[in-house]
Structures are given as structure tokens and as C-alpha cells.
Design an enzyme around this catalytic site. Structure first.
Site, PDB file in Angstrom:
ATOM      1  N   ARG B  87       0.855  -1.189   0.000  1.00  0.00           N
ATOM      2  CA  ARG B  87       0.000   0.000   0.000  1.00  0.00           C
ATOM      3  C   ARG B  87       0.889   1.237   0.000  1.00  0.00           C
ATOM      4  O   ARG B  87       1.776   1.369   0.851  1.00  0.00           O
ATOM      5  CB  ARG B  87      -0.887  -0.024   1.233  1.00  0.00           C
ATOM      6  CG  ARG B  87      -1.908   1.109   1.272  1.00  0.00           C
ATOM      7  CD  ARG B  87      -2.672   1.105   2.586  1.00  0.00           C
ATOM      8  NE  ARG B  87      -3.645   0.034   2.655  1.00  0.00           N
ATOM      9  CZ  ARG B  87      -4.122  -0.452   3.808  1.00  0.00           C
ATOM     10  NH1 ARG B  87      -3.674   0.028   4.957  1.00  0.00           N
ATOM     11  NH2 ARG B  87      -5.013  -1.408   3.821  1.00  0.00           N
ATOM     12  N   ARG B 156      -1.384   6.754   9.676  1.00  0.00           N
ATOM     13  CA  ARG B 156      -1.638   6.261   8.318  1.00  0.00           C
ATOM     14  C   ARG B 156      -1.670   7.414   7.319  1.00  0.00           C
ATOM     15  O   ARG B 156      -1.689   8.584   7.707  1.00  0.00           O
ATOM     16  CB  ARG B 156      -2.986   5.524   8.287  1.00  0.00           C
ATOM     17  CG  ARG B 156      -3.048   4.326   9.221  1.00  0.00           C
ATOM     18  CD  ARG B 156      -2.151   3.204   8.740  1.00  0.00           C
ATOM     19  NE  ARG B 156      -2.307   2.003   9.556  1.00  0.00           N
ATOM     20  CZ  ARG B 156      -3.222   1.061   9.338  1.00  0.00           C
ATOM     21  NH1 ARG B 156      -4.077   1.178   8.352  1.00  0.00           N
ATOM     22  NH2 ARG B 156      -3.276   0.005  10.116  1.00  0.00           N
ATOM     23  N   LYS B 219      -3.481   2.006  14.893  1.00  0.00           N
ATOM     24  CA  LYS B 219      -3.378   2.981  13.794  1.00  0.00           C
ATOM     25  C   LYS B 219      -3.964   4.332  14.200  1.00  0.00           C
ATOM     26  O   LYS B 219      -4.787   4.431  15.123  1.00  0.00           O
ATOM     27  CB  LYS B 219      -4.108   2.444  12.578  1.00  0.00           C
ATOM     28  CG  LYS B 219      -5.593   2.174  12.785  1.00  0.00           C
ATOM     29  CD  LYS B 219      -6.142   1.460  11.555  1.00  0.00           C
ATOM     30  CE  LYS B 219      -7.549   0.910  11.835  1.00  0.00           C
ATOM     31  NZ  LYS B 219      -7.990   0.012  10.763  1.00  0.00           N
ATOM     32  N   LYS B 221      -5.480   7.843  12.252  1.00  0.00           N
ATOM     33  CA  LYS B 221      -5.854   8.356  10.933  1.00  0.00           C
ATOM     34  C   LYS B 221      -6.164   9.842  10.995  1.00  0.00           C
ATOM     35  O   LYS B 221      -6.952  10.280  11.821  1.00  0.00           O
ATOM     36  CB  LYS B 221      -7.074   7.601  10.412  1.00  0.00           C
ATOM     37  CG  LYS B 221      -6.764   6.127  10.112  1.00  0.00           C
ATOM     38  CD  LYS B 221      -7.994   5.378   9.634  1.00  0.00           C
ATOM     39  CE  LYS B 221      -7.603   3.980   9.157  1.00  0.00           C
ATOM     40  NZ  LYS B 221      -8.787   3.205   8.772  1.00  0.00           N
ATOM     41  N   CYS B 436     -14.959  -3.070   0.271  1.00  0.00           N
ATOM     42  CA  CYS B 436     -13.545  -3.316   0.573  1.00  0.00           C
ATOM     43  C   CYS B 436     -13.062  -4.480  -0.293  1.00  0.00           C
ATOM     44  O   CYS B 436     -13.837  -5.073  -1.037  1.00  0.00           O
ATOM     45  CB  CYS B 436     -13.356  -3.632   2.059  1.00  0.00           C
ATOM     46  SG  CYS B 436     -14.064  -5.215   2.524  1.00  0.00           S
ATOM     47  N   CYS B 442      -7.668 -10.733   1.537  1.00  0.00           N
ATOM     48  CA  CYS B 442      -7.657 -10.172   2.888  1.00  0.00           C
ATOM     49  C   CYS B 442      -7.796 -11.278   3.924  1.00  0.00           C
ATOM     50  O   CYS B 442      -8.703 -12.109   3.848  1.00  0.00           O
ATOM     51  CB  CYS B 442      -8.784  -9.156   3.045  1.00  0.00           C
ATOM     52  SG  CYS B 442      -8.883  -8.518   4.725  1.00  0.00           S
ATOM     53  N   CYS B 481     -15.811  -7.890   6.626  1.00  0.00           N
ATOM     54  CA  CYS B 481     -15.696  -8.147   8.061  1.00  0.00           C
ATOM     55  C   CYS B 481     -16.125  -6.893   8.798  1.00  0.00           C
ATOM     56  O   CYS B 481     -16.411  -5.874   8.180  1.00  0.00           O
ATOM     57  CB  CYS B 481     -14.249  -8.526   8.416  1.00  0.00           C
ATOM     58  SG  CYS B 481     -13.145  -7.104   8.590  1.00  0.00           S
ATOM     59  N   CYS B 485     -13.217  -1.194   6.699  1.00  0.00           N
ATOM     60  CA  CYS B 485     -12.362  -0.576   5.685  1.00  0.00           C
ATOM     61  C   CYS B 485     -13.133   0.338   4.741  1.00  0.00           C
ATOM     62  O   CYS B 485     -12.599   1.340   4.288  1.00  0.00           O
ATOM     63  CB  CYS B 485     -11.628  -1.636   4.877  1.00  0.00           C
ATOM     64  SG  CYS B 485     -10.266  -2.337   5.793  1.00  0.00           S
TER      65      CYS B 485
END
Lengths: 595, 569
Positions: B87, B156, B219, B221, B436, B442, B481, B485
Site C-alpha cells: 500500500r 496512516r 493505527k 488516521k 472493501c 484479505c 468483516c 475498511c
């Protein structure tokens, strides 16, 4: 003075007439002559006694029965020969030519050699040393021995029975005396081999003391002497697993096949193989029946057993490779001018014809209506195929595992697939097959648990290494191992990748160098090893054993490259004292299992 | 101002041995080196062994495997089909055409399935194999990009909204987004040492001072939005900057904190949360302010329970008062009160749009952000006629920016010629739909998403048409899930995967991303979902005024309970 000879000796030792003649001669001699004659007669008697003594010694020296081959046929025949000799009270000594030095032939007086040929005229790998010594410059003088050779081969090759032929000629060149002309056997060797053995018995055994020869097939004799399952007495086992390991799109699929081991009365050591009796496909059987207009139900006799023709075609006869006998037979049946012309052009043309035609080609191109029994009689037997066992402990696992690659080959501008791999790949769990053990005594782990092992394989050649490494895992002391392996694609063809990973984690496999020639055509087995040339040299100095297994061409190339590299390195005086490559081979540190 | 005393039994102040295993791994990693280098050289596997995949995330790399092939490969005694998702870090989603060409070529050389635009305005490359990984990373470097901190417990990629109507403001905000990103990314030398094979220099004791050896608990953001466009879903960010524009001039940002989508279906104390607006800062302060907020989360975030480690939980655990006091202390002064900013739009504006500087922008619809096959070639062809800037949008579309009128004509011709024209005016439903990646790559996915979307959308559009709702836009998001995302908890209708073919159905989110939706049905299959939606859409069609959004209608009609809480306690 006249010499006095006691007359009392006459009745018991001499006929009266002879005695009269002796008496009249003696009367003509003077004393000096009589004394000389008595001395002379004394020495003559001594020599005669010596001679008769050495003759009886000779009777006690056993006959050497030596065999050499890769598939076990020569060993099996040699064992039969030995058993039959012993049954006739003839002492014999049975040796594998892989363990026998050619110069020791001098010690023998009678030698029977049973030897196969590998591929198109090469000596079988295990006897290479013996062969080189016998045919080399320092070969021994053998004018005191007498011998006979039984050569095994496959007439579909140009250099059929070549090794047997060469040994036979070479022994004569070295001064040895032929007991009997060489006997060349094709793949259906049972009958000619049996005749040859009978001939040997007649030549070597005093007729009076010889046991009456049986006309029973040799199998019966062997089964008396061998325990458990053998090639002649295979074991029927169930398929437990048949998994495709390669990608579904791959041309030559590779399968992992597991056979139940529970009913097997034989042991398998790491490095051993099993022989599998394959069947012809129903499709091929039907085609042969159609081409010959024979009935599938018709009873035929194959090796003493009566069975329907369809069954014989499916399970007992080679429906792919036509033999000379089939050609001989067919020429007369088919009444085709074209075939006749080829046939009469000469043996080279016949061989060429046999090589470029399969059974069905012959049957369909030159239609004829054979008699079922005659047809069966001139077909070659369907040969079992050997597959190296891929697990070390069949008794613990309850199964024997093998790797099978779908065999493809070109003939007469078309592609065909191998009968045995077709058969094995089509089997499903629950199906039964017949198998027998095949010992690879030259392809074993070394006795030392310390010397490093360099295991080099192409494709399915990794199978026995998996067994080796499983065997090492069970030990406290483990040889360092380096696996070098080649296949097509990393992602699809890393055979047993998960097993190697586990062994590596467990400390049983120190190094793995895998080469994938479709991913990187620059790499090869030899380059992968030479990338770590220091390790190679170190390991050889530490007494490493080198194993080569799988595709003959690739591995021969690899070994040649390693040998060249090794020799160019050890020639360097700074590191002298290293054994030569040849010496490594002689020391049994190089093991080959090539096909 | 005095700091408020708080309990510190689960944060950085505790001994490393008592913290979560991931914390110990980071601590022992020598600033994200771990044994990645050795793992890359291990030819017995296409994975990076051990715990290193967790460290790889900080480098922008996810170890994955093709889950469609797992069972087959297990039977074949092969390891899973390991591969890596790389990514990139593209702050604000802006790159040059040359960089795009480079990415296109990198994707063709190293990746499978082309390029995927993410909801955080960057590119993901899927299916990179281990032996190619270093070369891929070096090729990315060669086009002036990198992947640092695109994943992992760190800051991120910074997202930045668009508003061409305020082109000068947009430019300034984007510069601040870039500066913020540069300030927040990890500085460890591990990255150039491993990927570029640069020599190791003597390590300082504190190689990554903003982070320390444990980095962040989870993370973090950061996003920038320029009202009235909420294309970045600002309330889903840990730290959101909402541009305040006075008379065409950027005067500063309203700051919101504590947004986050991820939740665990198995835990009640796990929930999506909208960010709350806490005050106003001057524009130029944005990068340093972000560092201060991130520092507070670094020091106080939960490092024992990873599921409670996001900033949103720190705020809820320790309280807004504590946070504002701590912030004021570290910043040196309290926050000014927030201005009143309003969003009126959430998705992208497709097609041509003229900026206030007279230049044009054109946005192309890209389904699920996936650019591969023929589309990849078409886009590549289009860019041969274009020399400007490209912007990847937070809705996974692509915008060509700053086009003058003469160039527009040429581009229009090219778009028609390449068969791309329809992407300028797709039905608005597609434009308001996100998914996603999910299966097969994934590792978290429990159900299909990207691959399932076209089928689901077709049936959904059919149902809407039945009820005469063809032109009414409803935000629809599908994820494989519950981790969020594609920001599902902000959609009017959302499906989050539970098992193959089974989803949790969420309804009632705010059309502009201003309100969370609610769980309406658990573990329903496609037919179940449509049998729920059918009567609701029927009522919506009959009862709602044309300007009312579906999510708002569901609330007003009492289908969804009100008020919708920001958090579940």
C-alpha cells in the site's frame, strides 16, 4: 643280475597279461636301470596324487553366481540359480556385482553371470565399477576360469542385452573359457532363463548326483526360499490416497499416492522402492480386441494360468511395445506385401519398425485374424514399474507413499502417455493394486550419523529423500542435510514443501536450495550447488555422501558439472589430500538412483 | 492549566513485559527491523516467517494469501499461496501522470489484478511475491513515492478532501496535508536499510523520537475536509481537520477527534464512533497540532487490550475533559471555540467541474477502485493525452485536475475514443456505493465484498426501480468483516461480513456521513436482506418527500430507534 619282483602283486593289481608284459620288460633291465625306474615311478605317483588332490579341492570351490542390475530381475534369477544348484548339492556363492571386484575373478574357477542392461546399452548403475574394471586396461588375466553369461535386456532398444554381450566377449578376450553360449533374454525372460539354468545344471552337475530337474516354473522354487511378498508373490494393497500435488493445469501431473501397508509382509527401508503391477486401460484392451477380432471371453493360457483373453490383455501383456516375436508372427498372418518387404529388408529395418510402431499400430495397419493363444504367446509380458517410497516408516504410518509423474512421450509424430502412470493416476481410494518390495541397497543412508548428506533431486526424485529425512528425524544424532531440488514453478511444483519446512524447523534439514527452471531458466541443480561451493567442498572433506535421484539426463549433467568443478578445485596443491571423485564413488559415497 | 490525574494502568507507563504481545514485538524489533531481512532471504517459503509480518505493516506491506486456494494447496502439501499487498503512501491522493505511468508499470511487473484505489486515496498493489518485493519497493522509490506507515500502529496516509470551487484553499489544505504526513511518518532507518539496501548508519538511541520504540497502540488516521464536501468522511478519522474559509481565505480548521469505524462483533465494548468537534486552530498549526494529539494517544492509549487501543476508546475511557486539559498543557494554550461548518455532500462529483480559477477537473467512476485489465490500458491511454495532476478520491474514483479549456476538448475526444465517457455519468447509486477488497486476499474477511458487489448492486438497483426509486441515491457499503475498511457504519445501508454468504445488515446512517447507522439484522443472507429492504423501500417510496434521504426517513418513520448514539456504553 635280474631284479626279483614278487609275483603275489599280480592278481590284485594287474591283469595276468599285463603282468606278463611287465615281467618280461623288467627282466631286460640292469640294476642301475631298475633303480632309476623305481625312482621315476615314485615321482610319477606323487604327481598323480597331487593332481587328484587338487581336483577334489576344485570340486569343493563353490561356483560363483554373480548378478548385476537395477530392477531386481537379475538378482531374482541368480537367487533361483543358486537355490537350484544347492538343491543339487553343488556349493555356490551368490554375489552382487556391485560389491565385487573384477580382479577377484582370478580366484574363481566357474562363474555364472546374470546381468541386465540399462536403457540403450549402458551397464546398470550398480555394476559400473565392476564393468569399468573388467573392460579397462588393468583388467586381470582370466585364463583359468570358465563362465557363462545370461544377459537380460529389452529388444525394443538397439543395444539389446549389450552389457551381457560385452561381458561375455570381454571374458573370452581375457582368456576365460565359455561353458556355454551366452543366453540373451528379452523382457519375457522366464522361459529362456529357465532353460539356461537347466543347461547350467546339466553342465556343472554330475548327471548321477543331480536332482531330477523340475519343469515347474521357477516361481515355485523361489517362493519356497523367500519369505513374504516378492515380485513373484506380490501383495494386494488398497489405495488410501491419490492426491494431485501439481497444478491442475500442468501437462505432466504429479500425484502423491498412498497404499495401505497393513497386509504387506515385507519391510521397507528408506531408499527402497516398491514395484507396482499396472493394468492396461479398458480402452486399449478394447482396441486390441477390435483390431484382432478376438473375443474377450476366449480362454487363454498365460504362464500356466488360464484366463479370459480380456483379463490377460489388461493385466498380463504389454499392449504398447511390440516384440520381435509378434512381428515374426504377424508378418505371416497379415499377408501384407508392405510388411513383408520391411521384414525382409533386414534386422535394422525390423528394429526401426518396432521402435516406431506400437502394438496397436501394427495390428491396425496390417489387419489379421490371429489365434488367441498364439497371439498371447508372442506378446511381451506387462512389466511392473518401480516407484521410490517417500516415507520412512510405513509400519507407523500404516501406508507406503510414492510420487508418480504422468509420463508423456512422443512416438510416430503423436504423443502418448505411459501405461503405468495412466493407471496409477486413475486409481481412487478403495481400489486395489499389486505391489512388491524392491531393495535399493546402493541407495541408503550411510551408517555414520555424522557425515553430511547432499541430497540432489529432480522432480519426483525427492521421494526417497523425504523418507531419509523422516528417518533422520527419529534419531538423536542426525547427519547434516542439504537438499537441492529442481522442478518447474516455485508456487505450484515445490513438491512436499510443507514437509521440508517442518524438517527445517525441526533441525533435520539444514539447507534447501530449490531451482525452478520455468521461473529462472538460468538456474540449474549444479549452479544451485556451486552457489555454495565452499559448503560443497567442506562437506566432502567432512565425509559427505552425495545422492543423485530422478531424471537421468539432468542428474548426469549435474554430477558431471560437480565432478568437473571438484576436480578443478582439488587439483590445487594447497588443498591436496582430498579424494578424487572416482575415489568418492569407489568409497560408496556417491549414490545414484536415476531413471 | 493543570493536568487531570488519570489511571495509567494499561498504557506506556507500564513495564513492557506486562503489555500486549504486539507491544513486546515492537519493543524488540529495533525500530521495525525485526528479522525482516533474513525472512526475505528464506527461500523455503514465500512468507516472511514468524512475527515479522506484523512489523512489515509499518513498512506498508501486508502479508496475505489467496484464500480461494488454501484448501487445495493444503491437500497438495504446499504452503498457502503467500503474497504481499503493498500500500503506497500518497498524501491527499495526489500524484503526477509520470508517477501514474510508473505505478502502472510497477503493477504490471510485480502485481496481480492491476491497481486498486483505496478509500484513503492511495494505491494498493495486490499479489506481489516475496522474491520481487524489494525490487517493487525500489521501483516505487524511483518514481518518488514510498509505502512507509501505510499500515501498522502509526499515522496512516493522510487523506485530503477536494473542493475545486475553492481552488486556492484546496491547494493550501493539500500542502498542509503533505506537511502533516511528512511530520507524522516514522523516521526509522529500517525502511531504507531493508528496502533500498542502504548501509546501516550508527543507530541513535532514539531513532524515531515522535514514536519511541513502541510506536502507537494502534493505527492513527488524520484527514482534511473542505466544506461543504465531506468526501473523506471526516467524522471517521482519529483526527479530522475541517477547513474554515472566510471570504475565500483559509483561516484555520475546526478540529474533530476520536472517530473510528472498526468494531468486533464479539465484544460489546467495541463500537464505531464518530469524531467530535472540539475547537478551532490556525491553519499553519495543523502539522504540529497533529503531532501533539498523536503524542497524547501514544502515551495514554491502551497497550494491554488491542481491541480498546484506538484513540476513540482512549477518549471515552479518560474523558473529553481530561483530553482537552492534556492537549492544552502540551500545546501551551487551550483551543479556541469551533466555528460552525456545514457539510452538504458526501460522495464525489462525477464528470466535469470547473474550479474558481477557470480550470477544469474531471472525475471518472471506478468500480471498487479496481483498475485492471482493459480499464488499466484505457486509463494508461487516456494519460498519454494528459500532463497534469491526478487525484485519487476517498470514494475510490480518479480525478484529473487543473485542465485548461483547450486541453479539455482534447481529453473529451480521448475519453469518448477510449470508451471511458460513461464513467463521467454513471448512475448515482454506483457512485454512492463502496466495498472493501475482502476475499480472496484479505486475511480478515469472513465474506465476499468486492467480488460480490456487482451482483448485489444489480439486484439492489432492480429493487429500487420496482419501487420507482431509480434516481434516489442511497449510500450503500459492503465489507467482508466488521473492521470497517469501507467505512460501513456511516452508510444508509451497510452489509458487514459474518460468514460466507451471511452479513450483518446496518440501516439508517446519515447521507452526509454525519450519523452512524444501527445494526438491524444479524447473519442474514442475500434473500433475507432483500426481504427486509423490500417493504422499507416501498414505504420510503410512498411516504417520503423527494428531498428526504433514506437513512433520515428510517429514523423519522421510527424504523430505526432515535437518537443514534455516538457510542454504546
Amino acid at each position: 643280475m635280474t631284479a626279483q619282483v614278487p609275483p603275489s602283486a599280480a592278481p590284485s593289481l594287474f591283469s595276468p597279461e599285463r603282468w606278463q608284459r611287465i615281467q618280461s620288460l623288467l627282466r631286460e633291465l640292469d640294476t642301475r636301470q631298475s633303480v632309476w625306474l623305481s625312482g621315476y615311478l615314485m615321482s610319477v605317483n606323487l604327481r598323480a596324487e597331487e593332481e587328484s588332490l587338487s581336483a577334489s579341492e576344485q570340486q569343493e570351490t563353490p561356483i560363483l553366481i554373480a548378478y548385476g542390475g537395477e530392477t531386481g530381475n537379475s538378482e531374482s534369477l541368480a537367487t533361483q540359480m543358486a537355490d537350484r544348484m544347492r538343491a543339487a548339492s553343488v556349493p555356490v556363492k551368490l554375489v552382487n556385482l556391485s560389491d565385487f571386484r573384477a580382479r577377484h575373478l582370478k580366484r574363481e574357477h566357474t562363474v555364472l553371470i546374470i546381468c541386465s542392461t540399462h536403457g540403450d546399452g549402458d551397464p546398470p548403475e550398480p555394476i559400473q565399477e565392476f564393468y569399468d574394471e573388467l573392460t579397462g586396461e588393468r583388467s586381470p588375466k582370466l585364463n583359468k576360469i570358465r563362465f557363462a553369461v545370461l544377459a537380460l535386456g529389452d529388444s525394443s532398444y538397439d543395444h539389446y542385452c549389450q552389457t551381457g554381450k560385452e561381458i561375455d566377449c570381454r571374458l573370452v578376450e581375457l582368456g576365460a573359457t565359455r561353458l556355454a553360449p551366452r543366453c540373451d533374454c528379452d523382457v519375457d525372460f522366464d522361459e529362456p532363463a529357465n532353460k539356461w539354468m537347466q543347461q547350467m545344471l546339466e553342465v556343472l552337475v554330475d548327471r548321477g548326483s543331480a536332482e531330477p530337474l523340475t519343469s515347474e516354473p521357477a516361481q515355485q522354487l523361489v517362493s519356497e526360499f523367500s519369505k513374504g511378498h516378492t515380485k513373484q508373490n506380490p501383495c494386494e494393497v488398497e489405495i488410501l490416497e491419490n492426491s494431485r500435488l501439481s497444478d491442475s493445469g500442468r501437462h505432466s501431473a504429479i500425484h502423491h499416492i498412498a497404499f495401505a501397508y497393513d497386509d504387506c509382509e515385507f519391510a521397507i527401508s528408506p531408499g527402497d522402492a516398491i514395484g507396482v503391477f499396472a493394468h492396461n486401460s479398458d480402452c486399449l484392451v478394447s482396441a486390441v480386441l477390435a483390431a484382432t477380432s478376438l473375443s474377450s471371453e476366449e480362454m487363454v493360457n498365460v504362464k500356466g494360468s488360464s484366463q479370459p483373453l480380456a483379463l490377460a490383455l489388461k493385466t498380463a501383456l504389454d499392449l504398447i511395445v511390440p516384440g520381435k516375436r509378434l512381428l515374426d508372427h504377424w508378418v505371416h498372418l497379415a499377408d501384407s506385401p508392405e510388411l513383408l518387404q520391411i521384414y525382409h529388408t533386414g534386422t535394422t529395418w525390423q528394429r526401426e519398425f518396432l521402435r516406431s510402431h506400437q502394438v496397436l499400430d501394427l495390428l491396425e495397419k496390417y489387419p489379421a485374424f490371429p489365434d488367441a493363444q498364439e497371439f498371447v504367446d508372442c506378446m511381451r509380458p506387462l512389466q511392473p514399474r518401480l516407484y521410490d517410497v517417500a516415507n520412512a516408516f510405513p509400519d507407523v504410518d500404516g501406508e507406503m507413499q510414492i510420487l508418480v509423474k504422468h509420463f508423456h512421450y512422443a512416438i510416430a509424430d503423436r504423443e502418448e502417455t505411459g501405461v503405468a502412470s495412466d493407471y496409477l493416476l486413475s486409481l481412487e481410494p478403495g481400489d486395489n493394486v499389486h505391489v512388491y518390495p524392491h531393495k535399493n541397497v546402493r541407495f541408503r543412508l550411510p551408517e555414520s550419523h555424522n557425515v553430511p548428506l547432499l541430497l540432489i533431486a529432480d522432480g519426483t526424485g525427492v521421494a526417497p529423500y523425504r523418507a531419509f529425512i523422516q528417518a533422520l528425524e527419529s534419531r538423536a544424532e542426525r547427519n547434516p542435510c542439504w537438499l537441492v531440488f529442481s522442478e518447474q514453478h516455485y508456487e505450484e511444483d515445490f513438491l512436499y514443501q510443507v514437509d521440508w519446512q517442518k524438517a527445517h524447523s525441526a533441525g533435520c534439514l539444514q539447507f534447501v536450495d530449490a531451482v525452478f527452471y520455468n521461473d529462472d531458466p538460468e538456474q540449474s541443480l549444479e549452479s544451485a550447488i556451486q552457489n555454495h561451493s565452499d559448503r560443497l567442498l567442506d562437506w566432502i572433506r567432512q565425509g559427505a555422501h552425495l545422492y543423485f535421484c530422478g531424471d537421468k539426463e539432468r542428474l548426469t549433467t549435474c554430477e558431471a558439472a560437480l565432478q568437473k568443478f571438484y576436480e578443478s578445485t582439488v587439483d590445487n596443491p594447497r588443498i591436496s589430500g582430498d579424494p578424487s571423485w572416482k575415489q568418492l564413488d569407489m568409497d560408496r559415497r556417491i549414490h545414484r538412483n536415476l531413471y | 492549566m493543570k493536568n487531570i490525574e488519570v489511571k495509567r494502568d494499561c498504557d506506556l507507563s507500564q513495564a513492557v513485559e506486562t503489555l500486549n504481545a504486539n507491544e513486546r514485538l515492537k519493543f524488540d524489533s529495533r525500530y521495525l527491523r525485526g528479522s525482516i531481512e533474513q525472512g526475505l532471504g528464506d527461500t523455503l517459503t514465500r512468507a516472511v516467517p514468524g512475527d515479522d509480518p506484523l512489523l512489515l505493516k509499518f513498512h506498508g506491506i501486508y502479508q496475505q494469501d489467496n484464500r480461494d486456494r488454501r484448501a487445495d494447496r493444503k491437500r497438495r502439501r504446499l504452503e498457502p499461496d503467500y503474497q504481499f499487498m503493498v500500500r503506497l503512501r500518497i498524501p491527499g491522493g495526489r500524484c503526477t501522470v509520470d508517477q501514474w505511468r510508473g505505478l502502472d508499470s510497477i503493477a504490471n511487473t510485480f502485481a496481480e489484478r492491476g491497481l486498486r484505489i483505496t478509500t484513503r486515496q492511495t494505491i494498493q498493489l495486490h499479489g506481489v511475491r516475496k522474491p520481487e518485493l524489494k525490487r517493487c519497493m525500489q521501483a516505487i522509490r524511483d518514481i518518488g513515492l514510498d509505502t512507509i506507515a501505510a499500515c501498522g500502529d502509526d499515522s496512516r496516509g493522510v487523506v485530503c478532501g477536494a473542493n475545486p470551487a475553492l481552488s486556492k484553499v484546496q491547494g493550501e489544505v493539500w500542502c498542509l496535508a503533505m506537511a502533516t504526513s511528512a511530520r507524522l511518518i516514522p523516521k526509522t532507518r529500517a525502511y531504507p536499510e531493508i528496502w533500498y539496501e542502504e548501509p546501516a548508519v550508527a543507530q541513535s538511541i532514539d531513532e524515531d523520537p515522535q514514536y519511541g520504540p513502541l510506536y502507537l497502540p494502534r493505527k492513527f488516521k488524520v484527514g482534511f475536509a473542505i466544506p461543504p464536501e465531506n468526501d473523506v468522511d471526516i467524522y471517521a478519522q482519529d483526527l479530522g481537520y475541517i477547513a474554515v474559509v472566510d471570504a475565500g481565505v483559509l483561516s484555520g480548521f475546526d478540529v474533530c477527534v476520536g472517530g473510528g469505524m472498526g468494531q468486533l462483533d464479539t465484544r460489546d465494548d467495541s463500537y464505531p464512533r464518530l469524531a467530535e468537534v472540539i475547537g478551532f486552530i490556525p491553519a499553519q498549526e495543523a502539522p504540529t497540532f497533529a503531532e501533539v494529539v498523536m503524542g497524547i494517544q501514544r502515551d495514554y492509549g491502551d497497550r494491554m487490550d488491542r481491541h480498546r487501543a484506538r484513540f476513540k476508546y482512549t477518549l471515552d475511557r479518560l474523558g473529553t475533559d481530561w483530553f482537552l486539559a492534556t492537549l492544552a498543557e502540551r500545546r501551551g494554550k487551550p483551543l479556541a471555540p469551533a466555528r460552525d461548518v456545514r457539510f452538504t455532500h458526501n460522495g464525489d462529483h462525477l464528470g466535469w467541474l470547473r474550479g474558481d480559477d477557470g480550470r477544469w477537473h474531471v472525475t471518472l467512476y471506478i468500480e471498487s477502485g479496481r483498475i485492471d485489465g482493459a480499464l488499466q490500458d484505457q486509463i494508461q491511454g487516456l494519460f498519454q493525452q494528459f500532463g497534469g495532476t491526478i487525484r485519487l478520491t476517498p470514494n475510490q474514483n480518479i480525478t484529473l485536475c487543473n485542465i485548461d479549456s483547450a486541453e479539455r476538448e482534447q481529453l473529451e475526444y480521448r475519453l469518448a475514443d477510449l470508451g471511458l465517457e460513461w464513467r463521467l455519468r454513471v448512475d448515482t447509486q454506483s457512485l454512492n456505493t463502496l466495498s472493501c477488497v475482502a476475499l480472496p486476499t484479505c486475511g480478515l474477511a469472513m465474506a465476499e465484498s468486492e467480488r460480490y458487489l456487482p451482483h448485489f448492486l444489480e439486484r439492489f438497483n432492480g429493487l429500487k426501480a420496482q419501487h420507482g426509486l431509480r434516481d434516489r441515491v442511497i449510500t450503500l457499503r459492503i465489507t467482508g468483516c466488521p473492521n470497517g475498511c469501507a467505512r460501513p457504519y456511516l452508510a444508509e445501508i451497510a452489509l458487514t461480513g459474518r460468514a460466507p454468504g451471511l452479513y450483518n445488515l446496518y440501516l439508517g446512517g446519515g447521507f452526509h456521513g454525519q450519523r452512524l447507522n444501527r445494526l438491524f439484522a444479524e447473519n442474514v443472507n442475500e434473500n433475507g436482506i432483500f426481504s427486509i429492504l423490500d417493504p422499507l423501500l416501498a414505504r420510503f417510496s410512498q411516504e417520503a418527500d423527494p428531498d428526504v434521504h433514506f437513512g433520515d426517513f428510517l429514523m423519522e418513520a421510527g424504523v430505526i430507534e432515535q437518537p443514534l448514539l455516538i457510542r454504546k456504553d
